[in-house]
Design a protein around this motif. Structure first.
Motif, PDB file in Angstrom:
ATOM      1  N   GLU A   1      53.281 -15.347  60.533  1.00  0.00           N
ATOM      2  CA  GLU A   1      53.449 -15.041  61.956  1.00  0.00           C
ATOM      3  C   GLU A   1      53.145 -13.570  62.223  1.00  0.00           C
ATOM      4  OE1 GLU A   1      56.658 -15.505  65.605  1.00  0.00           O
ATOM      5  OE2 GLU A   1      57.254 -16.114  63.583  1.00  0.00           O
ATOM      6  N   TYR A   2      53.573 -12.692  61.317  1.00  0.00           N
ATOM      7  CA  TYR A   2      53.296 -11.274  61.512  1.00  0.00           C
ATOM      8  C   TYR A   2      51.793 -11.001  61.462  1.00  0.00           C
ATOM      9  CZ  TYR A   2      53.455  -6.216  61.211  1.00  0.00           C
ATOM     10  OH  TYR A   2      53.265  -4.873  61.462  1.00  0.00           O
TER      11      TYR A   2
ATOM     12  N   GLN B   1      58.325  -4.892  58.675  1.00  0.00           N
ATOM     13  CA  GLN B   1      57.253  -5.896  58.652  1.00  0.00           C
ATOM     14  C   GLN B   1      56.036  -5.390  57.886  1.00  0.00           C
ATOM     15  OE1 GLN B   1      59.028  -9.069  61.137  1.00  0.00           O
ATOM     16  NE2 GLN B   1      57.407  -9.031  59.664  1.00  0.00           N
TER      17      GLN B   1
ATOM     18  N   TRP C   1      59.695 -11.733  61.460  1.00  0.00           N
ATOM     19  CA  TRP C   1      58.636 -12.728  61.468  1.00  0.00           C
ATOM     20  C   TRP C   1      58.204 -13.021  60.043  1.00  0.00           C
ATOM     21  CZ3 TRP C   1      56.553  -8.681  65.157  1.00  0.00           C
ATOM     22  CH2 TRP C   1      57.063  -8.863  66.433  1.00  0.00           C
TER      23      TRP C   1
END
Length: 194
Positions: free
Chosen positions: A14-15, A56, A10
């Protein structure tokens, strides 16, 4: 098992939106994949979800959005995803008191190679430790190790047919054996195998 790519991660934006929910999901997921070997050693078995979370988080903390930086993180963490014939784990040696930890890390040199898994009725599979770099020296071991357990076809078949999975450590200063692990943990780990 498929590895993560830049396209499957992502974006930072978005994360940021997904993070609160994803973090809760990952913590529950990790609990099912954790095995405590005695009071001071924990194995956290990795998979695509745990590795995605680690990558992430690193990208978020470092605010990395350049292709080269993202690829560097992928190159570091993708090897932790099991590939169907093995299980991979992060081994944590945990002593709350810093002085005791320092002393124990001296005594526990080589412990990372003394960890084993065993499907009932099959020979044990000993850990292949720290393939990326040495984490021990002449005086002590590290408190974190990365382990790979290669399993025979017979062991995989036995586990898929419901044989209990045992684990342990055979080190002169730290010996522990579990004849079988929690059913929910075994189910999670067996799902990593082809």
């Amino acid at each position: 098992m498929p590895h993560l790519t830049r396209n499957t991660l992502w974006s930072l934006e978005e994360y940021a939106e997904r993070r609160p929910t994803f973090r809760q999901e990952v913590m529950a997921h990790k609990r099912r994949r954790a095995v405590h070997l005695g009071p001071n050693v924990t194995l956290l078995f990795e998979d695509e979800i745990t590795v995605r979370y680690q990558i992430q988080e690193m990208l978020r903390i470092e605010r990395t959005f350049e292709a080269a930086g993202i690829q560097d993180e992928l190159d570091v963490y993708n090897p932790l995803i099991p590939d169907g014939s093995n299980l991979k784990a992060t081994m944590l040696i945990e002593y709350p008191d810093p002085e005791e930890r320092a002393a124990q890390l001296q005594v526990l040199r080589g412990i990372e190679r003394a960890v084993w898994l065993q499907a009932e009725g099959c020979p044990p599979s000993f850990a292949i430790a720290d393939e990326d770099l040495d984490r021990e020296n002449n005086t002590k071991t590290s408190s974190v190790h990365f382990l790979r357990f290669e399993l025979s076809e017979a062991a995989i078949t036995a586990l898929k047919n419901g044989a209990p999975l045992g684990m342990g450590i055979d080190h002169p200063a730290y010996t522990v054996a579990l004849e079988e692990i929690a059913p929910e943990t075994q189910f999670a780990l067996v799902s990593d195998l082809h």
